[in-house]
Design a protein around this motif. Structure first.
Motif, PDB file in Angstrom:
ATOM      1  N   PRO A 154     -19.606  90.587 -19.083  1.00 23.81           N
ATOM      2  CA  PRO A 154     -20.526  91.289 -20.076  1.00 23.81           C
ATOM      3  C   PRO A 154     -22.264  90.774 -19.982  1.00 23.81           C
ATOM      4  CG  PRO A 154     -19.314  89.889 -21.575  1.00 23.81           C
ATOM      5  CD  PRO A 154     -18.819  89.540 -20.375  1.00 23.81           C
ATOM      6  N   THR A 155     -22.544  92.153 -19.131  1.00 21.01           N
ATOM      7  CA  THR A 155     -24.171  92.238 -18.671  1.00 21.01           C
ATOM      8  C   THR A 155     -24.609  93.049 -19.843  1.00 21.01           C
ATOM      9  OG1 THR A 155     -23.571  93.230 -17.143  1.00 21.01           O
ATOM     10  CG2 THR A 155     -23.533  91.144 -16.943  1.00 21.01           C
ATOM     11  N   SER A 156     -24.652  94.173 -19.497  1.00 25.57           N
ATOM     12  CA  SER A 156     -25.169  95.760 -20.207  1.00 25.57           C
ATOM     13  C   SER A 156     -25.198  95.457 -21.352  1.00 25.57           C
ATOM     14  CB  SER A 156     -24.294  96.727 -19.585  1.00 25.57           C
ATOM     15  OG  SER A 156     -24.799  96.826 -17.613  1.00 25.57           O
ATOM     16  N   SER A 157     -23.409  95.466 -21.827  1.00 25.96           N
ATOM     17  CA  SER A 157     -23.053  95.483 -23.203  1.00 25.96           C
ATOM     18  C   SER A 157     -24.599  94.119 -23.904  1.00 25.96           C
ATOM     19  CB  SER A 157     -21.917  95.243 -23.716  1.00 25.96           C
ATOM     20  OG  SER A 157     -21.293  93.977 -22.245  1.00 25.96           O
ATOM     21  N   THR A 158     -24.472  93.274 -23.530  1.00 28.64           N
ATOM     22  CA  THR A 158     -24.845  92.220 -23.735  1.00 28.64           C
ATOM     23  C   THR A 158     -26.183  93.078 -23.712  1.00 28.64           C
ATOM     24  OG1 THR A 158     -24.926  90.478 -21.904  1.00 28.64           O
ATOM     25  CG2 THR A 158     -23.393  90.344 -23.713  1.00 28.64           C
ATOM     26  N   THR A 159     -27.637  92.964 -22.762  1.00 31.73           N
ATOM     27  CA  THR A 159     -28.432  93.480 -22.844  1.00 31.73           C
ATOM     28  C   THR A 159     -28.305  94.568 -24.151  1.00 31.73           C
ATOM     29  OG1 THR A 159     -28.943  93.297 -20.582  1.00 31.73           O
ATOM     30  CG2 THR A 159     -30.080  95.038 -21.555  1.00 31.73           C
ATOM     31  N   ALA A 160     -27.720  95.653 -24.182  1.00 27.13           N
ATOM     32  CA  ALA A 160     -27.772  96.595 -25.895  1.00 27.13           C
ATOM     33  C   ALA A 160     -27.998  96.092 -27.342  1.00 27.13           C
ATOM     34  CB  ALA A 160     -26.441  97.576 -25.300  1.00 27.13           C
ATOM     35  N   MET A 161     -26.846  94.927 -26.549  1.00 29.49           N
ATOM     36  CA  MET A 161     -26.815  94.124 -28.144  1.00 29.49           C
ATOM     37  C   MET A 161     -28.768  93.803 -28.316  1.00 29.49           C
ATOM     38  SD  MET A 161     -22.978  92.143 -28.640  1.00 29.49           S
ATOM     39  CE  MET A 161     -21.908  92.991 -29.185  1.00 29.49           C
ATOM     40  N   LEU A 162     -29.282  92.746 -27.125  1.00 29.47           N
ATOM     41  CA  LEU A 162     -29.541  92.103 -27.653  1.00 29.47           C
ATOM     42  C   LEU A 162     -31.168  93.618 -28.000  1.00 29.47           C
ATOM     43  CD1 LEU A 162     -30.017  89.073 -25.204  1.00 29.47           C
ATOM     44  CD2 LEU A 162     -30.136  89.057 -26.865  1.00 29.47           C
ATOM     45  N   ALA A 163     -31.422  93.790 -27.451  1.00 25.03           N
ATOM     46  CA  ALA A 163     -32.534  94.883 -27.696  1.00 25.03           C
ATOM     47  C   ALA A 163     -32.759  96.159 -28.765  1.00 25.03           C
ATOM     48  CB  ALA A 163     -32.254  96.254 -26.169  1.00 25.03           C
ATOM     49  N   LEU A 164     -30.804  96.766 -29.212  1.00 30.44           N
ATOM     50  CA  LEU A 164     -30.678  96.820 -30.208  1.00 30.44           C
ATOM     51  C   LEU A 164     -30.695  95.870 -31.340  1.00 30.44           C
ATOM     52  CD1 LEU A 164     -30.120  99.243 -31.657  1.00 30.44           C
ATOM     53  CD2 LEU A 164     -27.951  98.631 -31.848  1.00 30.44           C
ATOM     54  N   SER A 165     -30.590  94.765 -31.619  1.00 29.41           N
ATOM     55  CA  SER A 165     -31.305  93.434 -32.175  1.00 29.41           C
ATOM     56  C   SER A 165     -32.650  93.490 -32.778  1.00 29.41           C
ATOM     57  CB  SER A 165     -30.412  92.368 -32.253  1.00 29.41           C
ATOM     58  OG  SER A 165     -30.934  91.559 -30.577  1.00 29.41           O
ATOM     59  N   ASP A 166     -32.996  93.369 -30.986  1.00 26.44           N
ATOM     60  CA  ASP A 166     -34.585  92.688 -31.119  1.00 26.44           C
ATOM     61  C   ASP A 166     -34.984  93.921 -32.121  1.00 26.44           C
ATOM     62  OD1 ASP A 166     -35.142  90.908 -29.607  1.00 26.44           O
ATOM     63  OD2 ASP A 166     -34.973  91.569 -28.052  1.00 26.44           O
ATOM     64  N   ALA A 167     -34.826  95.482 -32.033  1.00 26.28           N
ATOM     65  CA  ALA A 167     -35.552  96.824 -32.911  1.00 26.28           C
ATOM     66  C   ALA A 167     -35.311  96.460 -34.565  1.00 26.28           C
ATOM     67  CB  ALA A 167     -35.025  98.210 -32.104  1.00 26.28           C
ATOM     68  N   LEU A 168     -33.686  95.579 -34.442  1.00 32.94           N
ATOM     69  CA  LEU A 168     -33.603  95.887 -35.918  1.00 32.94           C
ATOM     70  C   LEU A 168     -34.711  94.872 -36.493  1.00 32.94           C
ATOM     71  CD1 LEU A 168     -31.641  96.341 -38.442  1.00 32.94           C
ATOM     72  CD2 LEU A 168     -30.401  94.726 -37.691  1.00 32.94           C
ATOM     73  N   ALA A 169     -34.668  93.701 -36.365  1.00 33.89           N
ATOM     74  CA  ALA A 169     -35.957  92.589 -36.430  1.00 33.89           C
ATOM     75  C   ALA A 169     -36.812  93.129 -36.335  1.00 33.89           C
ATOM     76  CB  ALA A 169     -35.137  91.580 -35.892  1.00 33.89           C
ATOM     77  N   MET A 170     -37.714  93.811 -35.717  1.00 34.86           N
ATOM     78  CA  MET A 170     -39.176  94.127 -35.698  1.00 34.86           C
ATOM     79  C   MET A 170     -39.116  95.426 -36.860  1.00 34.86           C
ATOM     80  SD  MET A 170     -40.898  92.396 -33.855  1.00 34.86           S
ATOM     81  CE  MET A 170     -39.172  91.447 -34.460  1.00 34.86           C
ATOM     82  N   CYS A 171     -38.034  96.430 -37.292  1.00 37.82           N
ATOM     83  CA  CYS A 171     -38.159  97.837 -38.133  1.00 37.82           C
ATOM     84  C   CYS A 171     -38.207  96.863 -39.583  1.00 37.82           C
ATOM     85  CB  CYS A 171     -36.915  98.505 -37.876  1.00 37.82           C
ATOM     86  SG  CYS A 171     -37.055  99.547 -36.744  1.00 37.82           S
TER      87      CYS A 171
END
Length: 323
Positions: A154-171
């Motif tokens: 898991p590399t690209s998929s975990t990066t996508a998870m992290l970025a999406l969760s960061d976006a959720l947290a900031m929203c």
């Protein structure tokens, strides 16, 4: 081996994955943010659960949420059925992480979670998976390929998870009106927290940069003192040295437009008699609040006896990272 070339390839693959995730944002994401905001409004929390690499990502997600004011805990999917479900309360929001959407440990706890009044948000790469089908909302983090040459780690998929969760947290942060001062409260030992605990006496201008003048002096005297101190404000003091007023270059411009003889007038006749002041032991963030609310540029600092011991200039705040 050309390590630099290989590293750039990894970056390119993961950047492409992020672009895919960004382009895929839809109303499910907005609905997920709303569910979290509503839960927090009712003093509930976000529960993050996952296994393996997704579980590691979950710990980071929960930490980001918590540090930005969104109460969040990690539910160990393995121990959940052995008592850890005790952290779940009706009204919480569950964020279940599983790229495959078929993680057996999560599938086992889903029926138990369904007994609570909690919405389940699945973050997965497969919207038709079993975990996705048994969730209330699905956040799609599907990627074309992993950066791993075997397309396994898991590399690209975990990066996508992290970025999406960061976006959720900031929203969620923005929606709740979470401020820099709130962040400082949660990080008293961090760089931002330390800055927010700075006192006025640590940043005020003193000595030759803090002009003050007796009430009997003239406006001309005040202007000369302000020029020498390179200050746009001067304190006016009574016969006991206490602040009795304040005069600014803006005051001078307004008065001279009406009366060119104002230079000879006593400063007490044109000064603001009830100036806004701040104590020397107040927090610097309090000055920022006053500047924002009162729309002024300078603030007179007083001691316990209301003597002018300094001036805070709003232009000084950025260099102390107060703004």
């Amino acid at each position: 081996m050309d390590y630099i070339k290989r590293a750039r390839t990894v970056f390119d693959i993961e950047i492409d994955a992020l672009r895919q995730t960004r382009a895929r944002l839809d109303m499910n994401f907005a609905a997920a943010a709303e569910l979290i905001v509503a839960a927090l409004r009712n003093r509930n929390k976000v529960i993050v659960t996952g296994v393996g690499k997704s579980g590691n990502v979950g710990h980071k997600i929960a930490a980001t949420f918590t540090s930005t004011g969104t109460t969040s805990v990690v539910l160990d999917a393995v121990n959940a059925l052995h008592g850890d479900l005790g952290i779940v309360s009706d009204g919480d929001v569950v964020l279940a992480l599983s790229y495959s959407g078929e993680t057996e440990e999560l599938l086992r706890i889903l029926p138990a979670l369904k007994r609570f009044d909690v919405p389940i948000l699945a973050m997965t790469g497969y919207p038709k998976s079993r975990i996705a089908r048994h969730s209330d909302l699905v956040l799609n983090v599907h990627v074309k390929k992993e950066a791993c040459p075997f397309n396994l780690a898991p590399t690209s998929s975990t990066t996508a998870m992290l970025a999406l969760s960061d976006a959720l947290a900031m929203c969620v942060l923005d929606a709740r009106g979470f401020k820099k001062a709130d962040y400082a409260k949660l990080h008293p030992a961090g760089a931002i927290g330390s800055t927010m605990l700075v006192q006025i006496k640590d940043i005020m201008r003193t000595g030759d940069r803090n002009p003050f003048i007796p009430e009997c002096a003239t406006v001309k005297d005040a202007l000369l003192a302000m020029t020498k101190a390179k200050s746009g404000t001067i304190s006016v003091v009574d016969n006991k040295g206490r602040v009795a007023g304040v005069f600014t270059d803006g005051d001078f411009r307004r008065h001279i437009a009406r009366d060119t003889a104002v230079l000879q007038a006593q400063i007490k006749t044109v000064a603001t008699r009830t100036p806004i002041t701040i104590r020397h032991d107040a927090l610097a963030v309090e000055a920022l609040k006053i500047f924002q609310q009162r729309q002024i540029d300078d603030l007179v600092v007083v001691d316990d006896n209301r003597r002018p011991v300094g001036i805070v200039d709003s232009q000084d705040l950025p260099k102390f990272k107060i703004m």
